[in-house]
Motif scaffolding. Structure first.
Motif, mmCIF file in Angstrom:
data_model
loop_
_atom_site.group_PDB
_atom_site.id
_atom_site.type_symbol
_atom_site.label_atom_id
_atom_site.label_comp_id
_atom_site.label_asym_id
_atom_site.label_seq_id
_atom_site.Cartn_x
_atom_site.Cartn_y
_atom_site.Cartn_z
ATOM 1 N N GLN A 361 -11.085 -6.502 -6.874
ATOM 2 C CA GLN A 361 -10.142 -7.416 -6.246
ATOM 3 C C GLN A 361 -8.738 -6.824 -6.225
ATOM 4 N N ALA A 362 -8.334 -6.203 -7.328
ATOM 5 C CA ALA A 362 -7.018 -5.572 -7.384
ATOM 6 C C ALA A 362 -6.899 -4.465 -6.342
ATOM 7 N N HIS A 363 -7.981 -3.729 -6.124
ATOM 8 C CA HIS A 363 -7.984 -2.679 -5.101
ATOM 9 C C HIS A 363 -7.767 -3.277 -3.714
ATOM 10 N N ARG A 364 -8.413 -4.398 -3.434
ATOM 11 C CA ARG A 364 -8.264 -5.045 -2.125
ATOM 12 C C ARG A 364 -6.851 -5.573 -1.937
ATOM 13 N N VAL A 365 -6.268 -6.149 -3.007
ATOM 14 C CA VAL A 365 -4.897 -6.647 -2.911
ATOM 15 C C VAL A 365 -3.938 -5.482 -2.641
ATOM 16 N N ALA A 366 -4.102 -4.397 -3.400
ATOM 17 C CA ALA A 366 -3.219 -3.238 -3.226
ATOM 18 C C ALA A 366 -3.332 -2.673 -1.813
ATOM 19 N N ALA A 367 -4.559 -2.600 -1.300
ATOM 20 C CA ALA A 367 -4.753 -2.070 0.058
ATOM 21 C C ALA A 367 -4.062 -2.936 1.090
ATOM 22 N N ALA A 368 -4.145 -4.258 0.908
ATOM 23 C CA ALA A 368 -3.498 -5.168 1.844
ATOM 24 C C ALA A 368 -1.972 -5.067 1.745
ATOM 25 N N LEU A 369 -1.457 -4.873 0.537
ATOM 26 C CA LEU A 369 -0.018 -4.719 0.375
ATOM 27 C C LEU A 369 0.491 -3.458 1.068
ATOM 28 N N THR A 370 -0.308 -2.412 1.014
ATOM 29 C CA THR A 370 0.082 -1.156 1.675
ATOM 30 C C THR A 370 0.314 -1.356 3.178
ATOM 31 N N GLY A 371 -0.433 -2.293 3.759
ATOM 32 C CA GLY A 371 -0.321 -2.535 5.198
ATOM 33 C C GLY A 371 0.606 -3.652 5.588
#
Length: 374
Positions: A361-371
């Motif tokens: 979940q943290a990986h998905r949040v970080a990926a979304a923040l990058t965009g």
């Protein structure tokens, strides 16, 4: 203390800019209950002791040890703790003036009014969203200030100390944190209150803890835990914490440092993922507990754009507090007298950050923040 945790405020469906998400939605918040926690509660239930008892006493002792020399009293909620902090100091039913920040839960008003005091709602600082000492009258000393460590950001306790006879720390979002001088939040003021609500740093579903530096004040509030008849009748409320709830809170309290470390790791991970044009949350500092990870948009339009982007990725981003829930509005006070809080509610974007957040979940949040769009 934020009632919005249980029922996040929805603001409609803003336009989305990210690709559809893969995997189940990520909630904005949630409790972490381990097998260790379940075993502790099961043991309490099997003991046959359901009312306040040995586990409640053990929880009080654990807090008193960590926050020595404060005296600890387990209570039924953070709101009860704030009420009793005022009553224990002798302010109950006196109409005493108590300053509270406008950016916060209406439970602040509930506690002050339940204690028979008068709330004075104050605007906040731009950086930490905590009560702004500069907004308090320099010519007169208040009866009390409730300094909320909002989202884990330490309030300016040294600046607030001379402003009031009683300084109460609201640590419902900051358990395990320290201020910039390395002092533990909860061990600095005359009293401190913690919440064990379902989505707090540690949880018992409900409940809380009151710490007091003055033993006489602590002894005055202990009567609210005593079910026995009074020699001389005075009205009181039942603010006791039952043993099974205390068992859960104690189990989690014993691993508090790990919980706090995980929150800090998540916050650092999200900050590293932000694109260059997005500033990290203001107010984040070493030693504090990142209870919320709140980005600050330029305006409401960008706030809604970011929320839409994150929700499209299956991430429950949230503005936290709508303008109508600000405490000055709850009391019908003029919005223009609270410019910082009015501006903050239209710019805050809170991203999921909680102890139960998994690595995936943290990986998905970080990926979304990058965009995040500019």
């Amino acid at each position: 203390m934020t009632s919005q945790e249980a029922h996040p405020q929805r603001t409609g469906e803003p336009a989305t800019t990210s690709a559809p998400h893969h995997g189940p939605p990520i909630p904005h918040n949630g409790p972490l209950v381990t097998e260790e926690d379940i075993a502790a509660v099961t043991e309490a239930l099997r003991s046959g002791w359901l009312a306040s008892g040995p586990r409640t006493a053990a929880l009080e002792e654990a807090f008193a040890e960590r926050f020595h020399p404060m005296h600890a009293c387990a209570v039924s909620s953070g709101t009860a703790g704030l009420t009793l902090a005022l009553r224990g100091a002798g302010l109950g039913d006196t109409g005493a003036t108590v300053a509270v920040p406008t950016y916060g839960c209406s439970a602040l008003l509930d506690a002050v009014l339940a204690a028979g005091c008068t709330p004075m709602v104050v605007d906040i600082t731009e950086r930490t969203l905590t009560l702004d000492p500069e907004r308090l009258d320099r010519a007169s000393r208040l009866d009390a200030v409730i300094a909320v460590h909002t989202h884990g950001h330490p309030a300016d306790l040294d600046a607030l100390r001379p402003k009031a006879a009683l300084l109460v720390e609201d640590c419902c979002q900051s358990l395990g944190g320290h201020d910039e001088q390395g002092r533990p939040l909860g061990g600095i003021g005359d009293a401190a209150v913690f919440s064990f609500y379902a989505t707090k740093v540690i949880s018992a579903g409900e409940g809380g803890m009151l710490l007091q530096s003055d033993r006489a004040a602590w002894e005055r509030v202990r009567v609210h835990q005593d079910p026995a008849a009074r020699e001389i009748y005075t009205p009181r409320f039942n603010h006791r914490l039952p043993d099974p709830a205390a068992a859960l809170a104690l189990s989690q309290f014993r691993r508090l440092d790990r919980i706090v470390a995980h929150r800090r790791t998540l916050a650092a991970r999200f900050t590293a993922a932000l694109p260059p044009h997005i500033a990290p949350p203001p107010g984040l500092a070493p030693g504090q507990v990142p209870y919320r990870y709140c980005l600050r948009a330029a305006d409401r339009a960008q706030q809604q754009q970011w929320i839409g982007h994150l929700r499209a990725a299956g991430i429950s981003a949230d503005p936290l507090i709508p303008a109508r829930h600000l405490l000055h509005r709850q009391l019908g006070l003029e919005p223009q007298e609270y410019p910082v809080a009015e501006r903050v509610v239209d710019s805050t974007v809170s991203v999921p950050l909680f102890a139960a957040l998994t690595d995936e979940q943290a990986h998905r949040v970080a990926a979304a923040l990058t965009g995040l769009p500019d």
